[in-house]
Design an enzyme around this catalytic site. Structure first.
Site, PDB file in Angstrom:
ATOM      1  N   TYR A 227       1.428  -1.357   0.194  1.00 64.77           N
ATOM      2  CA  TYR A 227       0.337  -0.009  -0.184  1.00 64.77           C
ATOM      3  C   TYR A 227       1.234   1.127   0.120  1.00 64.77           C
ATOM      4  CZ  TYR A 227       0.751   0.891   4.909  1.00 64.77           C
ATOM      5  OH  TYR A 227       1.637   1.028   6.107  1.00 64.77           O
TER       6      TYR A 227
ATOM      7  N   LYS B  40       6.349  -2.162   2.136  1.00 65.01           N
ATOM      8  CA  LYS B  40       5.329  -1.232   2.941  1.00 65.01           C
ATOM      9  C   LYS B  40       4.000  -2.389   2.300  1.00 65.01           C
ATOM     10  CE  LYS B  40       3.646   3.290   3.110  1.00 65.01           C
ATOM     11  NZ  LYS B  40       3.691   3.142   4.557  1.00 65.01           N
TER      12      LYS B  40
ATOM     13  N   GLU C 171      12.134   2.611  14.421  1.00 68.62           N
ATOM     14  CA  GLU C 171      10.950   3.209  14.012  1.00 68.62           C
ATOM     15  C   GLU C 171       9.382   2.944  14.638  1.00 68.62           C
ATOM     16  OE1 GLU C 171      10.061   2.392   9.328  1.00 68.62           O
ATOM     17  OE2 GLU C 171      10.072   0.064   9.926  1.00 68.62           O
TER      18      GLU C 171
HETATM   19  N1  PDD Z   1       2.855   4.851   7.486  1.00 71.52           N
HETATM   20  N2  PDD Z   1       8.095   3.360   8.528  1.00 71.52           N
HETATM   21  C1  PDD Z   1       6.255   2.504   8.877  1.00 71.52           C
HETATM   22  C2  PDD Z   1       6.749   1.710   9.321  1.00 71.52           C
HETATM   23  C3  PDD Z   1       5.527   3.688   8.259  1.00 71.52           C
HETATM   24  O1  PDD Z   1       4.386   2.627   8.515  1.00 71.52           O
HETATM   25  C4  PDD Z   1       5.508   4.787   7.572  1.00 71.52           C
HETATM   26  C5  PDD Z   1       4.339   5.097   6.824  1.00 71.52           C
HETATM   27  C6  PDD Z   1       6.748   5.195   7.765  1.00 71.52           C
HETATM   28  C7  PDD Z   1       6.564   6.757   6.958  1.00 71.52           C
HETATM   29  O2  PDD Z   1       6.789   6.452   5.279  1.00 71.52           O
HETATM   30  P1  PDD Z   1       6.092   8.129   4.718  1.00 71.52           P
HETATM   31  O3  PDD Z   1       7.662   9.164   5.116  1.00 71.52           O
HETATM   32  O4  PDD Z   1       6.445   7.103   2.991  1.00 71.52           O
HETATM   33  O5  PDD Z   1       5.001   7.987   5.164  1.00 71.52           O
HETATM   34  C8  PDD Z   1       7.551   4.787   8.025  1.00 71.52           C
HETATM   35  C9  PDD Z   1       1.655   5.240   7.260  1.00 71.52           C
HETATM   36  C10 PDD Z   1       2.176   6.975   6.227  1.00 71.52           C
HETATM   37  C11 PDD Z   1       0.640   4.764   7.294  1.00 71.52           C
HETATM   38  O6  PDD Z   1       0.174   3.633   7.640  1.00 71.52           O
HETATM   39  O7  PDD Z   1      -0.293   5.635   7.242  1.00 71.52           O
END
Ligand code: PDD
Length: 286
Positions: A33, A150, A182
């Site tokens: 996603y 992801k 993270e």
């Molecule tokens: N989540 N680390 C994890 C585990 C994440 O699920 C996300 C993003 C990030 C940050 O990635 P980005 O800057 O590309 O959004 C880091 C999204 C926002 C979510 O699951 O809603």
């Protein structure tokens, strides 16, 4: 108000959207996603999300059902049909419906399932939390070893979020072998003086699209960047901390496992980075 969602080429009212019970996204979490923010009706860092989507699909040997231009057209149509001013577009691609449950991947003639929906968040960039900051707790990181992809297997991050809520905090930072990986859905940073410290990219963390942009802007603003591991103990003694994600942008962290940073107040570096990020990304939005 009923949303219009996208399912495999059709724009339909959310109540009429249908996915098979045999879809591998549903049965096996076999899907990936992306979440792209929308500010003033425009997509933030769309190119970055498209690139990571292509990589996630390729790492799982799944076909990318659309070109970047097609993805952009679908995203824009979703923003328009749902009158999104500020909010998010969620996109999911799964390995599709092979018509039964089987651990082996289906043959290549099974089409991927493509779903998009929007979330309206008026005033997304003016979140009051950005002024007060988040409190985080630490939890062990027991996720699988390909966090750079992801995928939709988000049960453990959900459990982390719930543990944080139960502890009266906003989020959880995950810790593996003594070092922070993270946040549950964001990348984690600490600040020491003029230096920003964040874990280096590897299979251990998601390669945040917001992370890449924020580090670029920080370097342009003459801040020093150190990509290395850090512990909760080091984080608790840092001048500041923050997280980044597509939906939270740059969010200051003011407390880690009960220890206040910067006197429990949002710090100047996180505040400045948030301002720069929003200003630059609004300019580049499409
Ligand atoms: N989540 N680390 C994890 C585990 C994440 O699920 C996300 C993003 C990030 C940050 O990635 P980005 O800057 O590309 O959004 C880091 C999204 C926002 C979510 O699951 O809603």
């Amino acid at each position: 108000m009923s949303r219009t969602v996208y399912v495999n080429g059709d724009y339909v009212p959310e109540a009429e959207a249908k996915i098979s019970v045999f879809d591998r996204g549903f049965l096996m979490a076999d899907g990936v996603y992306e979440v792209t923010s929308v500010l003033d009706g425009k997509l933030i860092d769309f190119g970055g999300h498209c690139k990571r989507l292509a990589r996630s699909l390729s790492e799982l040997a799944m076909q990318n059902p659309h070109s970047d231009e097609e993805w952009l057209a679908i995203h824009r149509e979703m923003v328009a049909r749902n009158d999104i001013v500020d909010g998010m577009v969620y996109l999911q691609v799964t390995r599709g419906n092979p018509g039964d449950r089987d651990f082996a991947y289906p043959a290549n003639d099974v089409a991927p399932t493509v779903v998009l929906f929007t979330q309206s968040k008026p005033g997304l960039a003016e979140s009051p939390a950005a002024k007060t900051g988040w409190k985080v707790i630490s939890v062990p990181d027991i996720r699988w070893g390909r966090r750079d992809i992801k995928t939709v297997q988000l049960l453990y991050p959900s459990m982390g979020k719930m543990a944080a809520k139960q502890a009266g905090a906003d989020d959880a930072w995950m810790v593996e072998d003594g070092f922070v990986t993270e946040g549950t859905s964001n990348n984690a940073y600490i600040v020491k003086g003029n230096k920003i410290i964040t874990r280096a990219l590897s299979n251990d963390i998601l390669h945040g699209i917001t992370r890449a942009a924020v580090l670029r802007f920080a370097a342009e603003a003459q801040m020093e960047i150190e990509e290395r591991n850090f512990t909760i103990d080091e984080a608790q003694k840092a001048d500041e901390a923050f997280i980044t994600s597509a939906s939270a942008f740059v969010m200051p962290v003011v407390e880690i496992d009960g220890a206040a940073l910067n006197g429990g107040k949002v710090g100047p570096v996180a505040t400045r980075l948030r301002e720069i990020y929003l200003e630059e990304m609004r300019k580049a939005a499409i």
